[in-house]
Design a protein around this motif. Structure first.
Motif, PDB file in Angstrom:
ATOM      1  N   PHE A  12       5.079  -7.388   3.602  1.00  0.00           N
ATOM      2  CA  PHE A  12       4.847  -6.335   4.583  1.00  0.00           C
ATOM      3  C   PHE A  12       3.370  -6.028   4.619  1.00  0.00           C
ATOM      4  N   LYS A  13       2.862  -5.663   5.795  1.00  0.00           N
ATOM      5  CA  LYS A  13       1.474  -5.223   5.890  1.00  0.00           C
ATOM      6  C   LYS A  13       1.454  -3.717   6.099  1.00  0.00           C
ATOM      7  N   VAL A  14       0.437  -3.088   5.545  1.00  0.00           N
ATOM      8  CA  VAL A  14       0.306  -1.636   5.549  1.00  0.00           C
ATOM      9  C   VAL A  14      -0.316  -1.187   6.873  1.00  0.00           C
ATOM     10  N   LYS A  15       0.325  -0.206   7.525  1.00  0.00           N
ATOM     11  CA  LYS A  15      -0.214   0.357   8.774  1.00  0.00           C
ATOM     12  C   LYS A  15      -0.916   1.677   8.514  1.00  0.00           C
ATOM     13  N   SER A  16      -0.441   2.427   7.504  1.00  0.00           N
ATOM     14  CA  SER A  16      -0.989   3.732   7.188  1.00  0.00           C
ATOM     15  C   SER A  16      -0.999   3.879   5.663  1.00  0.00           C
ATOM     16  N   VAL A  19       0.832   5.843  -1.415  1.00  0.00           N
ATOM     17  CA  VAL A  19       0.785   5.455  -2.823  1.00  0.00           C
ATOM     18  C   VAL A  19       2.050   4.687  -3.159  1.00  0.00           C
ATOM     19  N   TRP A  20       1.875   3.525  -3.826  1.00  0.00           N
ATOM     20  CA  TRP A  20       3.021   2.707  -4.249  1.00  0.00           C
ATOM     21  C   TRP A  20       2.679   2.120  -5.608  1.00  0.00           C
ATOM     22  N   ASP A  21       3.542   2.292  -6.589  1.00  0.00           N
ATOM     23  CA  ASP A  21       3.325   1.812  -7.959  1.00  0.00           C
ATOM     24  C   ASP A  21       1.996   2.307  -8.522  1.00  0.00           C
ATOM     25  N   LYS A  22       1.731   3.581  -8.347  1.00  0.00           N
ATOM     26  CA  LYS A  22       0.518   4.241  -8.850  1.00  0.00           C
ATOM     27  C   LYS A  22      -0.768   3.638  -8.307  1.00  0.00           C
ATOM     28  N   LYS A  23      -0.693   3.017  -7.129  1.00  0.00           N
ATOM     29  CA  LYS A  23      -1.872   2.458  -6.470  1.00  0.00           C
ATOM     30  C   LYS A  23      -1.884   2.923  -5.024  1.00  0.00           C
ATOM     31  N   ILE A  24      -3.062   3.160  -4.509  1.00  0.00           N
ATOM     32  CA  ILE A  24      -3.188   3.528  -3.106  1.00  0.00           C
ATOM     33  C   ILE A  24      -3.162   2.252  -2.279  1.00  0.00           C
ATOM     34  N   ARG A  25      -2.245   2.171  -1.352  1.00  0.00           N
ATOM     35  CA  ARG A  25      -2.142   1.019  -0.451  1.00  0.00           C
ATOM     36  C   ARG A  25      -2.762   1.426   0.875  1.00  0.00           C
ATOM     37  N   LYS A  26      -3.710   0.618   1.359  1.00  0.00           N
ATOM     38  CA  LYS A  26      -4.437   0.924   2.585  1.00  0.00           C
ATOM     39  C   LYS A  26      -4.294  -0.233   3.568  1.00  0.00           C
ATOM     40  N   PRO A  27      -4.468   0.042   4.865  1.00  0.00           N
ATOM     41  CA  PRO A  27      -4.414  -1.034   5.859  1.00  0.00           C
ATOM     42  C   PRO A  27      -5.459  -2.126   5.615  1.00  0.00           C
ATOM     43  N   ALA A  32      -0.466  -8.948   0.779  1.00  0.00           N
ATOM     44  CA  ALA A  32       0.763  -8.411   1.354  1.00  0.00           C
ATOM     45  C   ALA A  32       1.497  -7.587   0.298  1.00  0.00           C
ATOM     46  N   LEU A  33       2.206  -6.597   0.728  1.00  0.00           N
ATOM     47  CA  LEU A  33       3.018  -5.762  -0.142  1.00  0.00           C
ATOM     48  C   LEU A  33       4.423  -6.357  -0.149  1.00  0.00           C
ATOM     49  N   MET A  34       4.865  -6.843  -1.299  1.00  0.00           N
ATOM     50  CA  MET A  34       6.174  -7.484  -1.403  1.00  0.00           C
ATOM     51  C   MET A  34       7.216  -6.424  -1.756  1.00  0.00           C
ATOM     52  N   LEU A  35       8.171  -6.183  -0.842  1.00  0.00           N
ATOM     53  CA  LEU A  35       9.201  -5.176  -1.039  1.00  0.00           C
ATOM     54  C   LEU A  35      10.571  -5.723  -0.694  1.00  0.00           C
ATOM     55  N   THR A  36      11.597  -5.125  -1.299  1.00  0.00           N
ATOM     56  CA  THR A  36      12.967  -5.461  -0.928  1.00  0.00           C
ATOM     57  C   THR A  36      13.325  -4.651   0.312  1.00  0.00           C
ATOM     58  N   THR A  37      14.442  -4.980   0.919  1.00  0.00           N
ATOM     59  CA  THR A  37      14.883  -4.276   2.124  1.00  0.00           C
ATOM     60  C   THR A  37      15.108  -2.789   1.827  1.00  0.00           C
ATOM     61  N   ALA A  38      15.698  -2.496   0.675  1.00  0.00           N
ATOM     62  CA  ALA A  38      15.976  -1.105   0.302  1.00  0.00           C
ATOM     63  C   ALA A  38      14.696  -0.316   0.061  1.00  0.00           C
ATOM     64  N   GLU A  39      13.699  -0.944  -0.548  1.00  0.00           N
ATOM     65  CA  GLU A  39      12.425  -0.273  -0.797  1.00  0.00           C
ATOM     66  C   GLU A  39      11.651  -0.053   0.498  1.00  0.00           C
ATOM     67  N   ALA A  40      11.746  -0.998   1.415  1.00  0.00           N
ATOM     68  CA  ALA A  40      10.965  -0.948   2.646  1.00  0.00           C
ATOM     69  C   ALA A  40      11.541   0.010   3.685  1.00  0.00           C
ATOM     70  N   ALA A  41      12.836   0.267   3.650  1.00  0.00           N
ATOM     71  CA  ALA A  41      13.494   1.065   4.692  1.00  0.00           C
ATOM     72  C   ALA A  41      12.827   2.416   4.951  1.00  0.00           C
ATOM     73  N   PRO A  42      12.596   3.264   3.928  1.00  0.00           N
ATOM     74  CA  PRO A  42      11.971   4.566   4.227  1.00  0.00           C
ATOM     75  C   PRO A  42      10.532   4.442   4.727  1.00  0.00           C
ATOM     76  N   LEU A  43       9.798   3.439   4.224  1.00  0.00           N
ATOM     77  CA  LEU A  43       8.412   3.249   4.667  1.00  0.00           C
ATOM     78  C   LEU A  43       8.363   2.749   6.108  1.00  0.00           C
ATOM     79  N   LEU A  44       9.299   1.876   6.469  1.00  0.00           N
ATOM     80  CA  LEU A  44       9.394   1.408   7.856  1.00  0.00           C
ATOM     81  C   LEU A  44       9.735   2.562   8.785  1.00  0.00           C
TER      82      LEU A  44
END
Length: 79
Positions: A12-16, A19-27, A32-44
């Motif tokens: 997945f690529k970051v649009k906004s 914080v994920w795994d104690k790291k700031i994820r920026k566009p 790439a941010l590797m996530l499962t479907t369950a992890e990605a659902a709320p962020l999507l």
């Protein structure tokens, strides 16, 4: 005993920023941010990520040269 199946992860690529795994994820992150479907659902749902890998920037790429507009002649006036 049955083997446990690990969930499939997708890139997945970051649009906004978030914080994920104690790291700031920026566009601007290049990896790439590797996530499962369950992890990605709320962020999507919140619009923080989108499916796909971040676009790799070509090294040494510059802006294309600005083109000069064609010279135009002023309209002729009749007297």
């Amino acid at each position: 005993m049955a083997e446990k199946k690990t969930p499939e992860t997708k890139p997945f690529k970051v649009k906004s920023a978030f914080v994920w795994d104690k790291k700031i994820r920026k566009p601007s992150d290049k990896e790439a941010l590797m996530l499962t479907t369950a992890e990605a659902a709320p962020l999507l749902h919140r619009g923080k990520i989108e499916l796909g890998k971040p676009a790799a920037k070509a090294s040494g790429a510059t802006k294309p040269a600005a083109t000069k507009p064609a010279a135009t002649t002023p309209p002729a006036t009749t007297a």
